[in-house]
Design a protein around this motif. Sequence first.
Motif, PDB file in Angstrom:
ATOM      1  N   ALA A 100       0.830  -1.213   0.000  1.00  0.00           N
ATOM      2  CA  ALA A 100       0.000   0.000   0.000  1.00  0.00           C
ATOM      3  C   ALA A 100       0.860   1.257   0.000  1.00  0.00           C
ATOM      4  CB  ALA A 100      -0.948  -0.003   1.199  1.00  0.00           C
ATOM      5  N   TYR A 101       1.953   1.248   0.749  1.00  0.00           N
ATOM      6  CA  TYR A 101       2.860   2.393   0.780  1.00  0.00           C
ATOM      7  C   TYR A 101       3.484   2.596  -0.602  1.00  0.00           C
ATOM      8  CZ  TYR A 101       7.011   5.182   1.552  1.00  0.00           C
ATOM      9  OH  TYR A 101       7.986   6.148   1.440  1.00  0.00           O
ATOM     10  N   LEU A 102       3.953   1.519  -1.220  1.00  0.00           N
ATOM     11  CA  LEU A 102       4.578   1.617  -2.541  1.00  0.00           C
ATOM     12  C   LEU A 102       3.573   2.136  -3.575  1.00  0.00           C
ATOM     13  CD1 LEU A 102       6.580  -1.720  -2.513  1.00  0.00           C
ATOM     14  CD2 LEU A 102       7.523   0.593  -2.310  1.00  0.00           C
ATOM     15  N   LYS A 103       2.353   1.644  -3.507  1.00  0.00           N
ATOM     16  CA  LYS A 103       1.300   2.072  -4.431  1.00  0.00           C
ATOM     17  C   LYS A 103       1.064   3.570  -4.316  1.00  0.00           C
ATOM     18  CE  LYS A 103      -3.545   1.069  -4.290  1.00  0.00           C
ATOM     19  NZ  LYS A 103      -4.095   2.307  -4.259  1.00  0.00           N
ATOM     20  N   ASP A 104       0.959   4.065  -3.098  1.00  0.00           N
ATOM     21  CA  ASP A 104       0.749   5.497  -2.879  1.00  0.00           C
ATOM     22  C   ASP A 104       1.982   6.313  -3.269  1.00  0.00           C
ATOM     23  OD1 ASP A 104      -1.794   4.973  -1.949  1.00  0.00           O
ATOM     24  OD2 ASP A 104      -1.243   5.106   0.174  1.00  0.00           O
ATOM     25  N   ARG A 105       3.140   5.848  -2.889  1.00  0.00           N
ATOM     26  CA  ARG A 105       4.400   6.570  -3.149  1.00  0.00           C
ATOM     27  C   ARG A 105       4.649   6.743  -4.639  1.00  0.00           C
ATOM     28  NH1 ARG A 105       8.587   9.020  -3.963  1.00  0.00           N
ATOM     29  NH2 ARG A 105      10.633   8.677  -3.085  1.00  0.00           N
ATOM     30  N   LEU A 106       4.360   5.692  -5.409  1.00  0.00           N
ATOM     31  CA  LEU A 106       4.617   5.731  -6.838  1.00  0.00           C
ATOM     32  C   LEU A 106       3.415   6.209  -7.645  1.00  0.00           C
ATOM     33  CD1 LEU A 106       6.926   3.840  -5.717  1.00  0.00           C
ATOM     34  CD2 LEU A 106       6.925   2.844  -7.982  1.00  0.00           C
ATOM     35  N   GLY A 107       2.247   6.278  -7.006  1.00  0.00           N
ATOM     36  CA  GLY A 107       1.041   6.703  -7.717  1.00  0.00           C
ATOM     37  C   GLY A 107       0.608   5.706  -8.771  1.00  0.00           C
ATOM     38  N   LEU A 108       0.771   4.420  -8.468  1.00  0.00           N
ATOM     39  CA  LEU A 108       0.433   3.358  -9.411  1.00  0.00           C
ATOM     40  C   LEU A 108      -0.840   2.638  -8.991  1.00  0.00           C
ATOM     41  CD1 LEU A 108       3.927   1.680  -9.925  1.00  0.00           C
ATOM     42  CD2 LEU A 108       2.756   3.245 -11.480  1.00  0.00           C
ATOM     43  N   SER A 109      -1.498   2.024  -9.954  1.00  0.00           N
ATOM     44  CA  SER A 109      -2.620   1.142  -9.638  1.00  0.00           C
ATOM     45  C   SER A 109      -2.050  -0.143  -9.056  1.00  0.00           C
ATOM     46  CB  SER A 109      -3.420   0.822 -10.903  1.00  0.00           C
ATOM     47  OG  SER A 109      -2.627   0.046 -11.796  1.00  0.00           O
ATOM     48  N   GLU A 110      -2.890  -0.937  -8.422  1.00  0.00           N
ATOM     49  CA  GLU A 110      -2.430  -2.209  -7.861  1.00  0.00           C
ATOM     50  C   GLU A 110      -1.863  -3.111  -8.946  1.00  0.00           C
ATOM     51  OE1 GLU A 110      -5.312  -4.115  -5.338  1.00  0.00           O
ATOM     52  OE2 GLU A 110      -5.520  -2.338  -4.071  1.00  0.00           O
ATOM     53  N   SER A 111      -2.541  -3.158 -10.089  1.00  0.00           N
ATOM     54  CA  SER A 111      -2.070  -4.050 -11.159  1.00  0.00           C
ATOM     55  C   SER A 111      -0.731  -3.576 -11.735  1.00  0.00           C
ATOM     56  CB  SER A 111      -3.119  -4.185 -12.262  1.00  0.00           C
ATOM     57  OG  SER A 111      -3.364  -2.944 -12.880  1.00  0.00           O
ATOM     58  N   ALA A 112      -0.557  -2.266 -11.880  1.00  0.00           N
ATOM     59  CA  ALA A 112       0.712  -1.748 -12.412  1.00  0.00           C
ATOM     60  C   ALA A 112       1.856  -2.022 -11.441  1.00  0.00           C
ATOM     61  CB  ALA A 112       0.602  -0.250 -12.693  1.00  0.00           C
ATOM     62  N   LEU A 113       1.613  -1.818 -10.149  1.00  0.00           N
ATOM     63  CA  LEU A 113       2.652  -2.103  -9.156  1.00  0.00           C
ATOM     64  C   LEU A 113       2.962  -3.591  -9.124  1.00  0.00           C
ATOM     65  CD1 LEU A 113       4.616  -1.346  -6.933  1.00  0.00           C
ATOM     66  CD2 LEU A 113       2.683  -1.336  -5.321  1.00  0.00           C
ATOM     67  N   SER A 114       1.939  -4.418  -9.177  1.00  0.00           N
ATOM     68  CA  SER A 114       2.157  -5.873  -9.194  1.00  0.00           C
ATOM     69  C   SER A 114       3.022  -6.285 -10.372  1.00  0.00           C
ATOM     70  CB  SER A 114       0.817  -6.615  -9.255  1.00  0.00           C
ATOM     71  OG  SER A 114       0.106  -6.441  -8.062  1.00  0.00           O
ATOM     72  N   LYS A 115       2.774  -5.679 -11.528  1.00  0.00           N
ATOM     73  CA  LYS A 115       3.561  -5.994 -12.727  1.00  0.00           C
ATOM     74  C   LYS A 115       5.020  -5.593 -12.534  1.00  0.00           C
ATOM     75  CE  LYS A 115       3.854  -5.150 -17.658  1.00  0.00           C
ATOM     76  NZ  LYS A 115       3.319  -4.452 -18.812  1.00  0.00           N
ATOM     77  N   GLN A 116       5.259  -4.404 -11.983  1.00  0.00           N
ATOM     78  CA  GLN A 116       6.633  -3.951 -11.763  1.00  0.00           C
ATOM     79  C   GLN A 116       7.355  -4.848 -10.760  1.00  0.00           C
ATOM     80  OE1 GLN A 116       8.082  -1.725 -13.626  1.00  0.00           O
ATOM     81  NE2 GLN A 116       6.172  -1.196 -14.657  1.00  0.00           N
ATOM     82  N   LEU A 117       6.663  -5.214  -9.682  1.00  0.00           N
ATOM     83  CA  LEU A 117       7.276  -6.111  -8.691  1.00  0.00           C
ATOM     84  C   LEU A 117       7.558  -7.482  -9.293  1.00  0.00           C
ATOM     85  CD1 LEU A 117       5.274  -5.152  -5.478  1.00  0.00           C
ATOM     86  CD2 LEU A 117       7.722  -4.793  -5.873  1.00  0.00           C
ATOM     87  N   ALA A 118       6.638  -7.982 -10.122  1.00  0.00           N
ATOM     88  CA  ALA A 118       6.844  -9.284 -10.764  1.00  0.00           C
ATOM     89  C   ALA A 118       8.069  -9.250 -11.674  1.00  0.00           C
ATOM     90  CB  ALA A 118       5.600  -9.690 -11.555  1.00  0.00           C
ATOM     91  N   THR A 119       8.248  -8.158 -12.395  1.00  0.00           N
ATOM     92  CA  THR A 119       9.416  -8.013 -13.264  1.00  0.00           C
ATOM     93  C   THR A 119      10.700  -8.055 -12.443  1.00  0.00           C
ATOM     94  OG1 THR A 119       8.175  -6.747 -14.896  1.00  0.00           O
ATOM     95  CG2 THR A 119      10.571  -6.485 -14.924  1.00  0.00           C
ATOM     96  N   LEU A 120      10.705  -7.334 -11.318  1.00  0.00           N
ATOM     97  CA  LEU A 120      11.885  -7.337 -10.443  1.00  0.00           C
ATOM     98  C   LEU A 120      12.113  -8.704  -9.814  1.00  0.00           C
ATOM     99  CD1 LEU A 120      11.415  -3.849  -8.754  1.00  0.00           C
ATOM    100  CD2 LEU A 120      13.141  -4.480 -10.452  1.00  0.00           C
ATOM    101  N   GLU A 121      11.032  -9.391  -9.451  1.00  0.00           N
ATOM    102  CA  GLU A 121      11.177 -10.738  -8.879  1.00  0.00           C
ATOM    103  C   GLU A 121      11.738 -11.716  -9.901  1.00  0.00           C
ATOM    104  OE1 GLU A 121       8.404 -12.050  -5.405  1.00  0.00           O
ATOM    105  OE2 GLU A 121       7.126 -11.093  -6.930  1.00  0.00           O
ATOM    106  N   GLU A 122      11.249 -11.646 -11.141  1.00  0.00           N
ATOM    107  CA  GLU A 122      11.740 -12.542 -12.193  1.00  0.00           C
ATOM    108  C   GLU A 122      13.229 -12.352 -12.437  1.00  0.00           C
ATOM    109  OE1 GLU A 122       9.298 -11.943 -15.661  1.00  0.00           O
ATOM    110  OE2 GLU A 122       7.486 -12.534 -14.585  1.00  0.00           O
ATOM    111  N   ALA A 123      13.708 -11.130 -12.257  1.00  0.00           N
ATOM    112  CA  ALA A 123      15.136 -10.836 -12.451  1.00  0.00           C
ATOM    113  C   ALA A 123      15.959 -11.195 -11.219  1.00  0.00           C
ATOM    114  CB  ALA A 123      15.320  -9.355 -12.773  1.00  0.00           C
TER     115      ALA A 123
END
Length: 107
Positions: A31-54
């Motif tokens: 929730a903090y990351l979502k607010d800090r970055l101004g992203l939707s839940e799905s957009a943040l999830s996608k970015q985190l998934a990309t970082l996790e895959e790497a």
Amino acid sequence: MTAPRFDELIHPSTRLTLVATLAATDWAEFAYLKDRLGLSESALSKQLATLEEAGYATTERRPSNGRRKVRARLTDAGRNAFDGHVAALQAIVAGPTKPTESPATGS
């Protein structure tokens, strides 16, 4: 000092902001990351998934007051990649370390 290594995966502005935010703490709540970055839940999830895959980030789902909360952190590989990327950006900003001749004036 970390060797400069430009990282194309980290470089896009949203991901760079996310990684920089995670680098400043051990864990960050979704929730903090979502607010800090101004992203939707799905957009943040996608970015985190990309970082996790790497291998740059990991997430953890924990129960909290009957709900599951997600938090994220950088892995050691993620911190090393971020440090190298920051060092590469600093080297770019610093410019050449030795004055060179100006092609226009020949001096």
